[in-house]
Design a protein around this motif. Structure first.
Motif, short mmCIF file in Angstrom:
data_model
loop_
_atom_site.label_atom_id
_atom_site.label_comp_id
_atom_site.label_asym_id
_atom_site.label_seq_id
_atom_site.Cartn_x
_atom_site.Cartn_y
_atom_site.Cartn_z
N LEU A 213 16.62 0.60 85.69
CA LEU A 213 17.90 1.30 85.75
C LEU A 213 17.83 2.43 86.77
O LEU A 213 16.74 2.91 87.09
CB LEU A 213 18.23 1.93 84.39
N PRO A 214 19.00 2.92 87.24
CA PRO A 214 18.97 4.14 88.05
C PRO A 214 18.25 5.22 87.24
O PRO A 214 18.38 5.28 86.01
CB PRO A 214 20.46 4.49 88.21
N GLY A 215 17.47 6.07 87.92
CA GLY A 215 16.71 7.09 87.19
C GLY A 215 15.32 6.58 86.82
O GLY A 215 14.62 7.20 86.03
N ASN A 216 14.94 5.40 87.40
CA ASN A 216 13.59 4.84 87.20
C ASN A 216 13.22 4.59 85.75
O ASN A 216 12.10 4.85 85.33
CB ASN A 216 12.54 5.75 87.85
N ARG A 217 14.20 4.12 84.99
CA ARG A 217 13.89 3.73 83.61
C ARG A 217 13.76 2.22 83.55
O ARG A 217 14.56 1.49 84.16
CB ARG A 217 14.98 4.21 82.66
N LEU A 218 12.79 1.76 82.79
CA LEU A 218 12.57 0.33 82.63
C LEU A 218 13.04 -0.08 81.23
O LEU A 218 12.64 0.53 80.24
CB LEU A 218 11.07 0.03 82.77
N VAL A 219 13.93 -1.07 81.18
CA VAL A 219 14.37 -1.60 79.88
C VAL A 219 13.56 -2.86 79.59
O VAL A 219 13.44 -3.74 80.45
CB VAL A 219 15.88 -1.95 79.90
N LEU A 220 13.00 -2.92 78.39
CA LEU A 220 12.23 -4.09 77.95
C LEU A 220 12.88 -4.60 76.68
O LEU A 220 12.99 -3.86 75.70
CB LEU A 220 10.79 -3.67 77.62
N ALA A 221 13.35 -5.84 76.69
CA ALA A 221 14.06 -6.35 75.51
C ALA A 221 13.52 -7.71 75.10
O ALA A 221 13.37 -8.60 75.94
CB ALA A 221 15.56 -6.45 75.81
N TRP A 222 13.21 -7.82 73.82
CA TRP A 222 12.78 -9.10 73.26
C TRP A 222 13.95 -9.70 72.52
O TRP A 222 14.51 -9.07 71.61
CB TRP A 222 11.59 -8.91 72.32
N MET A 223 14.35 -10.92 72.89
CA MET A 223 15.48 -11.58 72.27
C MET A 223 14.95 -12.68 71.35
O MET A 223 14.18 -13.55 71.78
CB MET A 223 16.39 -12.21 73.34
N SER A 224 15.36 -12.64 70.09
CA SER A 224 14.93 -13.67 69.15
C SER A 224 15.97 -13.74 68.03
O SER A 224 16.97 -13.03 68.06
CB SER A 224 13.55 -13.34 68.59
N ASP A 225 15.74 -14.60 67.05
CA ASP A 225 16.70 -14.70 65.94
C ASP A 225 16.35 -13.66 64.88
O ASP A 225 15.17 -13.35 64.66
CB ASP A 225 16.67 -16.11 65.35
N SER A 226 17.38 -13.16 64.19
CA SER A 226 17.16 -12.05 63.26
C SER A 226 16.15 -12.41 62.17
O SER A 226 15.33 -11.58 61.78
CB SER A 226 18.49 -11.61 62.64
N ASP A 227 16.17 -13.68 61.69
CA ASP A 227 15.22 -14.04 60.62
C ASP A 227 13.79 -14.07 61.16
O ASP A 227 12.84 -13.70 60.46
CB ASP A 227 15.60 -15.38 59.97
N ILE A 228 13.61 -14.48 62.42
CA ILE A 228 12.26 -14.52 63.01
C ILE A 228 11.76 -13.09 63.22
O ILE A 228 10.62 -12.76 62.91
CB ILE A 228 12.29 -15.30 64.35
N VAL A 229 12.65 -12.23 63.70
CA VAL A 229 12.29 -10.82 63.90
C VAL A 229 11.91 -10.20 62.55
O VAL A 229 10.90 -9.50 62.42
CB VAL A 229 13.47 -10.05 64.54
N HIS A 230 12.69 -10.50 61.54
CA HIS A 230 12.44 -9.95 60.20
C HIS A 230 11.09 -10.46 59.67
O HIS A 230 10.27 -9.69 59.18
CB HIS A 230 13.59 -10.35 59.28
N HIS A 231 10.86 -11.78 59.82
CA HIS A 231 9.64 -12.40 59.31
C HIS A 231 8.40 -11.78 59.95
O HIS A 231 7.39 -11.56 59.30
CB HIS A 231 9.69 -13.91 59.59
N ALA A 252 2.75 -7.11 82.13
CA ALA A 252 2.21 -6.51 83.36
C ALA A 252 3.21 -5.48 83.90
O ALA A 252 2.83 -4.42 84.40
CB ALA A 252 1.95 -7.59 84.40
N ARG A 253 4.49 -5.78 83.76
CA ARG A 253 5.51 -4.83 84.23
C ARG A 253 5.52 -3.58 83.34
O ARG A 253 5.66 -2.46 83.83
CB ARG A 253 6.87 -5.53 84.17
N ALA A 254 5.37 -3.81 82.04
CA ALA A 254 5.36 -2.68 81.10
C ALA A 254 4.18 -1.76 81.37
O ALA A 254 4.27 -0.55 81.12
CB ALA A 254 5.32 -3.20 79.67
N ASP A 255 3.09 -2.32 81.91
CA ASP A 255 1.91 -1.49 82.21
C ASP A 255 2.21 -0.45 83.29
O ASP A 255 1.46 0.50 83.47
CB ASP A 255 0.74 -2.37 82.69
N MET A 256 3.31 -0.65 84.04
CA MET A 256 3.66 0.31 85.11
C MET A 256 4.52 1.45 84.57
O MET A 256 5.02 2.28 85.33
CB MET A 256 4.41 -0.41 86.22
N ALA A 257 4.71 1.46 83.25
CA ALA A 257 5.58 2.48 82.66
C ALA A 257 4.86 3.16 81.51
O ALA A 257 3.81 2.70 81.05
CB ALA A 257 6.86 1.81 82.14
N GLU A 258 5.44 4.26 81.04
CA GLU A 258 4.87 4.91 79.86
C GLU A 258 5.01 3.96 78.66
O GLU A 258 5.86 3.06 78.67
CB GLU A 258 5.59 6.23 79.59
#
Ligand SMILES: Cc1cc2nc3c(=O)[nH]c(=O)nc-3n(C[C@H](O)[C@H](O)[C@H](O)COP(=O)(O)OP(=O)(O)OC[C@H]3O[C@@H](n4cnc5c(N)ncnc54)[C@H](O)[C@@H]3O)c2cc1C
Length: 379
Positions: A213-231, A252-258
């Motif tokens: 994003l502008p401001g050098n923020r990295l968004v990391l999002a995991w998309m899955s089904d709610s029951d799988i996330v819950h499990h 590897a991308r996340a390693d470049m961020a806090e």
């Protein structure tokens, strides 16, 4: 009690697009936008798909959005169907340049444009309930802890996925899945290479996307089904980080961020309302139908249906019949096309045949309905 020609419930892109289009056509209308939020630090949904510039230009606010600072010409890459990265055009949109934006600022810029055009905006005003009287709606709002009633001849439901007004009128959301996003926004390290691409990476129990994003923020999002996330308890930081390690390109991308310290869960189910409008109301944006974030098209659809919803209300205001039926056909046809395209994209990934997430997307699609709600009728 305050009285309006049109009350718009929800001040996201759909609600503000509707307000701006109404004002362009009928400058004398008295319009209220009631927006539940006051201030938020971060909102998910940051890619503006190709084609959005024309829509925003038509609404007279593209220059304002540009002035806020966008990351332009963003490309998209995916490891989808194999572990190799390949170019991935914005799947459901026309090809061309996409933009990354600060979503909180973008939404506020559109609201400011509506306000400058004479629309009244109440921030921190949550719609609670509606009662139909002979020619008007009596709307009950929670305005920063105080209950306030307003009167409006016409109502637009732009409350996002909850479709709070439409469902209170008996319209039902027909769901196609149980998708959620578990996400974090973190600052990139100063020595991180400037790579603004959106990266999509399929994994056993869903898929990841990451974006800058502008401001050098990295968004990391995991998309899955709610029951799988819950499990897997993956809405918590530790298990979420374990899922991240199972997606090597994203990790590897996340390693470049806090390191992320908190994760947030966002509903991301696809749905379509069985009744997108009534005689004196219309639902727009995510309220009328919500799409998988894989499409990167939610904001554009919100702007487009916001504009269309304005014309449905303008016809109703002028006593012209037929616009509601056309709107309904258009929303249904668009949603059918979207589901067909979505199915084709998910079927391109065949690596995890034993995974419930992928099995559900390869099978014939379920089309669930919410249990029937009460119908309060309409004026
Ligand atoms: C994980 C994820 C990633 C996404 N990524 C992208 C992307 O990259 N690009 C893209 O185009 N789209 C993306 N989307 C979708 C996009 O964010 C939405 O499609 C878009 O925000 C819809 O706009 P809207 O105005 O209809 O609804 P919203 O943006 O949800 O706005 C609704 C507004 O109504 C307010 N509200 C809610 N309830 C009430 C109430 N009772 N009373 C008053 N106000 C109320 C809310 O505070 C909100 O401001 C993503 C979605 C998810 C879940």
């Amino acid at each position: 009690m305050s009285s309006y020609d049109v009350a718009i419930l929800g001040g996201g892109p759909a609600g503000t697009a509707l307000a701006l289009e109404l004002r362009r056509n009928e400058p004398d209308l008295k319009i209220l936008i009631a927006e539940a939020d006051i201030a938020t630090d971060w909102r998910i949904g940051e890619t503006l798909a190709p084609g959005a510039a024309q829509l925003l230009n038509g609404l007279g606010c593209w220059d304002d959005v540009m002035r806020d600072g966008l990351i332009e010409g963003v490309r998209s890459e995916a490891a989808w169907g194999s572990d190799r990265l390949h170019a991935h055009d914005f799947i459901f949109s026309t090809r061309g340049s996409a933009w990354h934006l600060d979503r909180v600022r973008f939404d506020e810029t559109l609201r400011a444009a509506a306000e400058a055009g004479g629309v009244e905006i109440w921030r921190g005003a949550r719609f609670l309930s509606a009662v139909a009287e002979s020619e008007t709606w009596q709307l009950s709002l929670d305005r920063q802890g105080r209950r306030v009633d307003v009167e409006a001849r016409f109502v637009a439901d732009a409350t996002g996925r909850s479709a709070r007004f439409a469902t209170s009128q008996g319209s039902r959301r027909c769901f196609a899945d149980r998708l959620v996003g578990v996400a974090a926004a973190v600052h990139l390290r100063e020595d991180a290479a400037a790579d603004h691409a959106t990266l999509v990476e399929a994994c056993e129990h869903g898929w990841w996307y990451s974006t800058v994003l502008p401001g050098n923020r990295l968004v990391l999002a995991w998309m899955s089904d709610s029951d799988i996330v819950h499990h897997n308890s993956s809405a918590r930081l530790g298990p979420w980080l374990a899922q991240l390690r199972a997606a090597p390109l994203t990790a590897a991308r996340a390693d470049m961020a806090e390191t992320a310290e908190r994760v947030f869960t966002w509903p991301a189910r696809s749905h379509c309302l069985d009744q997108p409008c009534g005689r004196s109301w219309v639902a727009v944006g995510d309220a009328v139908s919500s799409w998988d974030p894989l499409s990167s098209a939610g904001i554009m659809k919100a702007l487009r249906t916001g504009k269309l919803g304005a014309f449905v209300l303008l016809d109703a205001i002028r006593g012209v019949e037929g616009a509601g039926a056309k709107y309904r056909r258009l929303i249904e046809a668009e949603y059918r096309r979207y589901r067909r395209d979505r199915r084709a994209v998910y079927r391109m990934e065949r690596r995890w045949s034993g995974s419930a997430f992928w099995q559900r997307r390869h099978a014939a699609e379920p089309f669930d309905r919410e249990p029937a709600m009460h119908s309060a009728g309409e004026p």
